[in-house]
Structure formats: C-alpha cells, structure tokens
Motif scaffolding. Sequence first.
Motif, PDB file in Angstrom:
ATOM      1  N   LYS A   1     -86.963 -43.630  60.575  1.00  0.00           N
ATOM      2  CA  LYS A   1     -86.644 -43.257  61.957  1.00  0.00           C
ATOM      3  C   LYS A   1     -87.168 -44.310  62.919  1.00  0.00           C
ATOM      4  CE  LYS A   1     -86.781 -38.289  61.131  1.00  0.00           C
ATOM      5  NZ  LYS A   1     -87.527 -37.060  61.391  1.00  0.00           N
ATOM      6  N   LYS A   2     -88.377 -44.786  62.677  1.00  0.00           N
ATOM      7  CA  LYS A   2     -88.971 -45.805  63.541  1.00  0.00           C
ATOM      8  C   LYS A   2     -88.185 -47.110  63.462  1.00  0.00           C
ATOM      9  CE  LYS A   2     -92.913 -47.131  65.720  1.00  0.00           C
ATOM     10  NZ  LYS A   2     -93.521 -46.491  66.844  1.00  0.00           N
ATOM     11  N   ILE A   3     -87.746 -47.499  62.256  1.00  0.00           N
ATOM     12  CA  ILE A   3     -86.994 -48.741  62.081  1.00  0.00           C
ATOM     13  C   ILE A   3     -85.616 -48.634  62.725  1.00  0.00           C
ATOM     14  CG2 ILE A   3     -85.858 -50.203  60.366  1.00  0.00           C
ATOM     15  CD1 ILE A   3     -88.264 -49.575  58.511  1.00  0.00           C
ATOM     16  N   LEU A   4     -84.920 -47.532  62.465  1.00  0.00           N
ATOM     17  CA  LEU A   4     -83.549 -47.407  62.948  1.00  0.00           C
ATOM     18  C   LEU A   4     -83.466 -47.223  64.460  1.00  0.00           C
ATOM     19  CD1 LEU A   4     -81.563 -47.729  60.725  1.00  0.00           C
ATOM     20  CD2 LEU A   4     -80.825 -45.417  61.097  1.00  0.00           C
ATOM     21  N   THR A   5     -84.493 -46.676  65.081  1.00  0.00           N
ATOM     22  CA  THR A   5     -84.487 -46.534  66.528  1.00  0.00           C
ATOM     23  C   THR A   5     -85.163 -47.719  67.213  1.00  0.00           C
ATOM     24  OG1 THR A   5     -86.527 -45.255  66.466  1.00  0.00           O
ATOM     25  CG2 THR A   5     -84.460 -44.027  66.435  1.00  0.00           C
ATOM     26  N   LEU A   6     -85.399 -48.780  66.455  1.00  0.00           N
ATOM     27  CA  LEU A   6     -86.008 -50.019  66.967  1.00  0.00           C
ATOM     28  C   LEU A   6     -87.375 -49.782  67.586  1.00  0.00           C
ATOM     29  CD1 LEU A   6     -82.809 -51.604  68.525  1.00  0.00           C
ATOM     30  CD2 LEU A   6     -83.753 -51.972  66.243  1.00  0.00           C
TER      31      LEU A   6
ATOM     32  N   GLY B   1     -75.173 -40.005  61.105  1.00  0.00           N
ATOM     33  CA  GLY B   1     -76.539 -40.364  61.495  1.00  0.00           C
ATOM     34  C   GLY B   1     -77.193 -39.291  62.349  1.00  0.00           C
ATOM     35  N   TRP B   2     -76.422 -38.718  63.268  1.00  0.00           N
ATOM     36  CA  TRP B   2     -76.951 -37.682  64.159  1.00  0.00           C
ATOM     37  C   TRP B   2     -77.361 -36.434  63.377  1.00  0.00           C
ATOM     38  CZ3 TRP B   2     -78.264 -37.183  69.159  1.00  0.00           C
ATOM     39  CH2 TRP B   2     -78.391 -35.906  69.672  1.00  0.00           C
ATOM     40  N   PHE B   3     -76.509 -35.990  62.476  1.00  0.00           N
ATOM     41  CA  PHE B   3     -76.783 -34.755  61.754  1.00  0.00           C
ATOM     42  C   PHE B   3     -77.802 -34.931  60.634  1.00  0.00           C
ATOM     43  CE2 PHE B   3     -72.578 -33.549  63.531  1.00  0.00           C
ATOM     44  CZ  PHE B   3     -73.026 -32.472  64.263  1.00  0.00           C
ATOM     45  N   SER B   4     -77.978 -36.139  60.120  1.00  0.00           N
ATOM     46  CA  SER B   4     -78.923 -36.342  59.023  1.00  0.00           C
ATOM     47  C   SER B   4     -80.252 -36.936  59.484  1.00  0.00           C
ATOM     48  CB  SER B   4     -78.303 -37.254  57.957  1.00  0.00           C
ATOM     49  OG  SER B   4     -78.087 -38.550  58.479  1.00  0.00           O
ATOM     50  N   PHE B   5     -80.431 -37.156  60.773  1.00  0.00           N
ATOM     51  CA  PHE B   5     -81.640 -37.801  61.289  1.00  0.00           C
ATOM     52  C   PHE B   5     -82.911 -37.042  60.917  1.00  0.00           C
ATOM     53  CE2 PHE B   5     -84.681 -38.980  64.635  1.00  0.00           C
ATOM     54  CZ  PHE B   5     -84.609 -40.351  64.542  1.00  0.00           C
TER      55      PHE B   5
ATOM     56  N   ILE C   1     -88.635 -46.970  68.894  1.00  0.00           N
ATOM     57  CA  ILE C   1     -88.723 -45.978  69.963  1.00  0.00           C
ATOM     58  C   ILE C   1     -89.240 -44.643  69.445  1.00  0.00           C
ATOM     59  CG2 ILE C   1     -87.359 -44.643  71.611  1.00  0.00           C
ATOM     60  CD1 ILE C   1     -85.557 -47.073  71.882  1.00  0.00           C
ATOM     61  N   TYR C   2     -88.896 -44.283  68.198  1.00  0.00           N
ATOM     62  CA  TYR C   2     -89.224 -42.958  67.670  1.00  0.00           C
ATOM     63  C   TYR C   2     -90.734 -42.768  67.527  1.00  0.00           C
ATOM     64  CZ  TYR C   2     -89.832 -39.105  64.458  1.00  0.00           C
ATOM     65  OH  TYR C   2     -90.252 -37.949  63.876  1.00  0.00           O
ATOM     66  N   GLU C   3     -91.207 -41.637  67.984  1.00  0.00           N
ATOM     67  CA  GLU C   3     -92.574 -41.178  67.734  1.00  0.00           C
ATOM     68  C   GLU C   3     -92.479 -39.763  67.170  1.00  0.00           C
ATOM     69  OE1 GLU C   3     -95.691 -42.340  67.952  1.00  0.00           O
ATOM     70  OE2 GLU C   3     -94.960 -44.333  68.453  1.00  0.00           O
ATOM     71  N   PRO C   4     -93.296 -39.437  66.186  1.00  0.00           N
ATOM     72  CA  PRO C   4     -93.233 -38.076  65.632  1.00  0.00           C
ATOM     73  C   PRO C   4     -93.631 -37.036  66.676  1.00  0.00           C
ATOM     74  CG  PRO C   4     -95.018 -39.338  64.644  1.00  0.00           C
ATOM     75  CD  PRO C   4     -94.270 -40.266  65.525  1.00  0.00           C
ATOM     76  N   PRO C   5     -93.120 -35.827  66.546  1.00  0.00           N
ATOM     77  CA  PRO C   5     -93.449 -34.797  67.536  1.00  0.00           C
ATOM     78  C   PRO C   5     -94.920 -34.425  67.491  1.00  0.00           C
ATOM     79  CG  PRO C   5     -92.238 -33.855  65.705  1.00  0.00           C
ATOM     80  CD  PRO C   5     -92.226 -35.337  65.512  1.00  0.00           C
TER      81      PRO C   5
END
Length: 79
Positions: A40-45, A28-32, A47-51
Amino acid sequence: FTQRKTMGWYQVWTRFMPWCWVVVPCAGWFSFGWWSDEYKKILTLGIYEPPLIHWDTNMTSFRSDFVKYHAQYPGIPYK
C-alpha cells in the motif's frame, strides 16, 4: 491458419483493451484492503499510513513490522 489465428487474437485484444481503463482501477480499488501495508505504501507513492484505530490492538504477528515500528504513529513506539 497462423494469419487467421493472429488476427483472431488481435480482434480479441482490440475489444478488451478499452475495458482495461475501467477494470484495472476498479480491481485496485476493491482489493486495496487485502494488500500488505508495504505494498500500500509503495503503490500510493508513500502517501498511505495505517489507520490509528485497528481491530488488532495487541499488535499480534498478523500486523507488519511497518505498522508496529516504522509508521508515523507506530503501534509499538519502541523496540
């Protein structure tokens, strides 16, 4: 034969299962970076915001609608 076959798979899984605690998070870390922004948004519940700074400054079709319109700092602030 079937008992030996079943026990063989049991032995294989009992040896592989301890490695799942290491391999799954590393995968998961290397393929994120390859996941879509929605995943990304779903899996991080949520938290994820695009850069804010991204190589695709023109917001071409390669960026998702989430990044263009629905992020906290959208690339295209209006529709």
